[in-house]
Design a protein around this motif. Structure first.
Motif, mmCIF file in Angstrom:
data_model
loop_
_atom_site.group_PDB
_atom_site.id
_atom_site.type_symbol
_atom_site.label_atom_id
_atom_site.label_comp_id
_atom_site.label_asym_id
_atom_site.label_seq_id
_atom_site.Cartn_x
_atom_site.Cartn_y
_atom_site.Cartn_z
ATOM 1 N N TYR A 51 29.249 41.133 36.669
ATOM 2 C CA TYR A 51 30.682 41.234 36.854
ATOM 3 C C TYR A 51 31.327 41.661 35.539
ATOM 4 C CZ TYR A 51 30.563 38.523 41.247
ATOM 5 O OH TYR A 51 30.334 38.079 42.528
ATOM 6 N N GLN A 60 35.002 41.271 33.642
ATOM 7 C CA GLN A 60 36.262 40.531 33.729
ATOM 8 C C GLN A 60 37.144 40.881 32.543
ATOM 9 O OE1 GLN A 60 36.151 36.234 33.346
ATOM 10 N NE2 GLN A 60 37.904 35.983 34.710
ATOM 11 N N GLN A 120 42.317 38.542 34.459
ATOM 12 C CA GLN A 120 42.006 39.121 35.764
ATOM 13 C C GLN A 120 40.813 38.407 36.393
ATOM 14 O OE1 GLN A 120 41.631 43.400 35.783
ATOM 15 N NE2 GLN A 120 43.326 43.678 34.354
ATOM 16 N N ALA A 121 40.646 38.616 37.674
ATOM 17 C CA ALA A 121 39.484 38.077 38.368
ATOM 18 C C ALA A 121 38.245 38.884 37.993
ATOM 19 C CB ALA A 121 39.706 38.132 39.872
ATOM 20 N N PRO A 122 37.079 38.297 38.090
ATOM 21 C CA PRO A 122 35.848 39.060 37.883
ATOM 22 C C PRO A 122 35.727 40.180 38.914
ATOM 23 C CG PRO A 122 35.401 36.694 37.878
ATOM 24 C CD PRO A 122 36.801 36.860 38.347
ATOM 25 N N LEU A 178 33.065 42.848 40.576
ATOM 26 C CA LEU A 178 31.644 43.091 40.747
ATOM 27 C C LEU A 178 31.307 44.539 40.402
ATOM 28 C CD1 LEU A 178 28.917 41.898 41.693
ATOM 29 C CD2 LEU A 178 29.484 42.751 43.984
ATOM 30 N N MET A 210 34.934 40.769 29.188
ATOM 31 C CA MET A 210 33.889 39.758 29.325
ATOM 32 C C MET A 210 32.967 40.229 30.431
ATOM 33 S SD MET A 210 32.712 36.691 28.520
ATOM 34 C CE MET A 210 33.833 35.330 28.134
ATOM 35 N N LEU A 219 29.989 39.070 32.919
ATOM 36 C CA LEU A 219 29.415 37.849 33.476
ATOM 37 C C LEU A 219 28.210 38.179 34.342
ATOM 38 C CD1 LEU A 219 32.779 36.236 34.596
ATOM 39 C CD2 LEU A 219 31.365 35.456 32.707
ATOM 40 N N ARG A 257 31.157 38.544 25.566
ATOM 41 C CA ARG A 257 32.441 39.186 25.245
ATOM 42 C C ARG A 257 32.139 40.457 24.469
ATOM 43 N NH1 ARG A 257 37.363 38.901 26.999
ATOM 44 N NH2 ARG A 257 37.360 36.635 26.877
#
Lengths: 115, 116
Positions: free
Chosen positions: A35, A37, A41-43, A45, A88, A90, A111
């Motif tokens: 993901y 991010q 904000q939201a992650p 995909l 970031m 994930l 990060r």
């Protein structure tokens, strides 16, 4: 403890210089995700692997590639990072059983800063 | 396709007060529902999940959520918050269906700030 580990936690790279982020898991999960991010904000995909099957999201830029050499490891390669790729990143894992997942386990994230 | 709406982007609340973070979803098929918490510069940690059974789900750190199928909601609650609960909270769903149901769809997040 079983977990999802991302290395490094912080990565600084130069504009246009290829960079690789890594993820490993001890959960023996068959699905691994990457993901992106951005701040507040939201992650989002980018792609996921189901075992060795690679699934790319339609809007993931070609600049982003991934490798999963075995069940435990997954890599995110950014071929030519731009300033807009600072975020970031994930990694997450999940176990798919009968076509369903029951949630995902996330790593601590990397990060990425592009200078 | 499924979607998740978190109605409040920011929720400030005083310490020891109750809090509710709202989440609504839309989907043409049944879903599993999740709440995740994210502290600054950290990954996402699962707070709780609804898969089946009792519609009231208890999670870690004293949080609970109630699944309401008729209202397609999964609101997160805590009766008394602490300073340490300050974080971003994400609601997420995944489909219960055959085929490719591996994707977690996230809401836009709610920043909970607990004030002294």
């Amino acid at each position: 403890d079983a977990m999802v580990i991302q290395n490094p936690r912080y990565q600084v790279t130069q504009f246009g210089k290829p960079v690789t982020l890594s993820c490993s898991q001890t959960l023996n999960h068959n699905v691994m995700y990457w993901y992106q991010q951005k701040s507040s904000q939201a992650p989002k995909l980018l792609f996921h692997y189901y075992d060795k099957d690679f699934n790319n999201e339609a809007d993931t830029p070609d600049n982003f590639q991934s490798r999963r050499p075995n069940t435990s490891f997954c890599f995110l390669d950014i071929r030519s990072p731009g300033l807009g790729d600072a975020a970031m990143y994930l990694c997450a894992t999940s176990r798919e059983i009968g076509g369903k997942i029951r949630g995902a386990f996330f790593g601590q994230g990397t990060r990425l800063t592009v200078v | 396709a499924q979607s998740v709406t978190q109605l409040d982007s920011q929720v400030p609340v005083f310490e020891e007060a109750p809090v509710e973070l709202r989440c609504n979803y839309s989907s043409s098929v049944s879903v599993y529902l999740f709440w995740y918490v994210q502290y600054p510069n950290q990954g996402l940690q699962l707070l709780l999940k609804y898969l089946s059974g009792s519609t009231l789900v208890k999670g870690i750190n004293g949080f609970e959520a109630e699944f309401n199928k008729s209202q397609t909601s999964f609101h997160l609650r805590k009766p008394s918050v602490h300073i340490s609960d300050t974080a971003e909270y994400f609601c997420a769903v995944t489909l219960i269906s055959s085929g490719s149901a591996r994707q977690l769809t996230f809401g836009s997040g709610t920043q909970l700030t607990v004030l002294p």
